[in-house]
Design a protein around this motif. Structure first.
Motif, PDB file in Angstrom:
ATOM      1  N   ASN A  25       6.298 -10.485 -10.923  1.00 11.86           N
ATOM      2  CA  ASN A  25       6.398 -10.174  -9.276  1.00 11.86           C
ATOM      3  C   ASN A  25       7.484 -11.466  -8.882  1.00 11.86           C
ATOM      4  O   ASN A  25       7.326 -12.276  -8.195  1.00 11.86           O
ATOM      5  N   TYR A  85       6.426  -4.230 -13.158  1.00  7.63           N
ATOM      6  CA  TYR A  85       5.639  -4.249 -11.971  1.00  7.63           C
ATOM      7  C   TYR A  85       5.456  -2.816 -11.445  1.00  7.63           C
ATOM      8  O   TYR A  85       6.364  -1.745 -11.553  1.00  7.63           O
ATOM      9  N   TYR A  91      -0.511  -4.898  -8.583  1.00  2.61           N
ATOM     10  CA  TYR A  91      -0.645  -5.640  -7.457  1.00  2.61           C
ATOM     11  C   TYR A  91      -0.784  -4.849  -6.216  1.00  2.61           C
ATOM     12  O   TYR A  91      -0.180  -4.008  -5.823  1.00  2.61           O
ATOM     13  N   THR A 134      -1.143 -11.116  -2.503  1.00  2.00           N
ATOM     14  CA  THR A 134      -0.783 -12.389  -3.417  1.00  2.00           C
ATOM     15  C   THR A 134       0.629 -12.349  -3.370  1.00  2.00           C
ATOM     16  O   THR A 134       1.339 -11.827  -2.671  1.00  2.00           O
ATOM     17  N   SER A 184       3.785  -9.527  -3.368  1.00  2.00           N
ATOM     18  CA  SER A 184       3.054  -8.159  -3.684  1.00  2.00           C
ATOM     19  C   SER A 184       3.298  -7.254  -2.517  1.00  2.00           C
ATOM     20  O   SER A 184       2.612  -6.396  -2.190  1.00  2.00           O
ATOM     21  N   GLY A 202       3.606  -3.591  -3.607  1.00  2.00           N
ATOM     22  CA  GLY A 202       2.352  -3.470  -4.197  1.00  2.00           C
ATOM     23  C   GLY A 202       1.866  -1.949  -4.011  1.00  2.00           C
ATOM     24  O   GLY A 202       2.244  -1.421  -3.177  1.00  2.00           O
ATOM     25  N   HIS A 225      -4.257  -6.826 -10.847  1.00  2.00           N
ATOM     26  CA  HIS A 225      -4.897  -7.878 -10.188  1.00  2.00           C
ATOM     27  C   HIS A 225      -6.035  -7.435  -9.113  1.00  2.00           C
ATOM     28  O   HIS A 225      -5.748  -6.575  -8.316  1.00  2.00           O
TER      29      HIS A 225
END
Length: 348
Positions: free
Chosen positions: A42, A74, A98, A103, A106, A109, A133
């Motif tokens: 990330n 990712y 993610y 977070t 992200s 995500g 995550h």
């Protein structure tokens, strides 16, 4: 015991950042007693394909070539089954998921796991690991916030395991008894990482204290007890992933409405002594090797090499953790700064 030798410690979840900051941070993996680092993707922009991962790996190796860096991608829309096979051929080990916005970095995500089922199917066949995550975004309508976001995620873990029973899945940085029991209940292809700081903290320690704020947040005392219990038991599918997440001090010290403090606790430079200190505190020092080395290496398929030179720890009452680590204009404040820690590395 006054000394302990730990063969081949491995950190199966670490953030090493990028640029000048990485030049400070990457050197702390070895300083903390570790020779294998499972590197999170990330960054800005995220590590989304094989070429980017290999370029990042080369940058880390130029900083400290003595560490074995295991690279991850990712999970994002540009990741395809073909890219999974390319990643496998290049030695990429896993893919990190993610949920959007929960977070650091992200924003890109995911919002739906089903959309990635073709990617997961390719990962299952190729042997790549899915790292999750384990939180869902906060949502007032469903009464979801940072305290129960992990619990609300667990049905997704169960569904993914049911759909892909041969896919190795790791629930990252568990913080709750519910997460521990969920992983226990699933098959041998599902494992779980536990951080050092979640073995020490509860919600009282981060409420109003930005230096202990991370995602997922530490929960209740009984949740911390569950993490300690599963380590004391020596369960082979639970192992160390530090989630060591460094941030420049000014980003941790702020708490303005438009600039909330960065989420992350930084443990890399003191990691092995800290884990020994914490395990000793709850009667699990005899589980140190399994937790920081053999369990994770077995699950990921990176066994301890025959004749591997171990890291030697010595019991050192009164040893105090450094207040800050500095390299040129870059600096970072570690977890446990200024506090006594009962162990130090004497051979690494």
């Amino acid at each position: 015991m006054d000394t302990i030798t730990v063969p081949a410690p491995a950190d199966f979840h670490v953030h090493l950042r990028q640029g000048d900051f990485a030049a400070l941070i990457a050197k702390h993996v070895r300083k903390g007693g570790f020779k294998l680092a499972y590197v999170m993707p990330n960054l800005k922009p995220p590590i989304a394909n094989t070429d980017q991962a290999l370029f990042y790996k080369a940058q880390l190796e130029s900083i400290d070539p003595t560490v074995q860096y295991l690279m991850t991608l990712y999970l994002s829309p540009e990741l395809t089954p073909d890219e999974i096979w390319k990643a496998k051929a290049a030695g990429i080990v896993g893919v990190k998921s993610y949920p959007r916005g929960v977070t650091t970095n992200s924003d890109g995500g995911i919002e739906s796991y089903e959309a990635y089922y073709p990617v997961f199917a390719a990962m299952q066949e190729a042997g790549l690991v899915l790292n999750l995550h384990g939180e869902v975004p906060s949502n007032a309508a469903s009464n979801t916030c940072v305290l129960n976001a992990e619990h609300a995620f667990l049905p997704h873990l169960r569904a993914l395991h049911a759909a892909f029973p041969r896919l190795r899945i790791v629930l990252e940085h568990a913080t709750s008894r519910a997460a521990v029991e969920c992983v226990r209940s699933l098959g041998a292809t599902v494992a779980c990482t536990i951080t050092a700081h979640h073995l020490a903290l509860t919600a009282d320690d981060w409420a109003g204290q930005s230096w202990h704020f991370c995602k997922p947040v530490a929960k209740f005392p009984d949740d911390r007890a569950a993490l300690q219990e599963v380590i004391r038991e020596g369960h082979p599918r639970f192992f160390l992933g530090s989630d060591s997440a460094p941030h420049p001090p000014h980003t941790k010290a702020t708490a303005a409405p438009d600039h909330p403090c960065a989420a992350g606790v930084y443990t890399s430079p003191i990691l092995l002594p800290l884990v020994a200190h914490l395990l000793e505190s709850f009667g699990a020092l005899d589980r140190l090797e399994g937790f920081v080395s053999s369990h994770g290496r077995t699950f990921y398929g990176f066994p301890i090499a025959e004749g591997e030179h171990g890291v030697v720890l010595r019991k050192t009452p009164g040893k105090v953790v450094e207040e800050k680590f500095i390299d040129g204009e870059q600096s970072v404040i570690p977890f446990w700064a200024g506090r006594e820690i009962g162990w130090e590395i004497v051979e690494n």
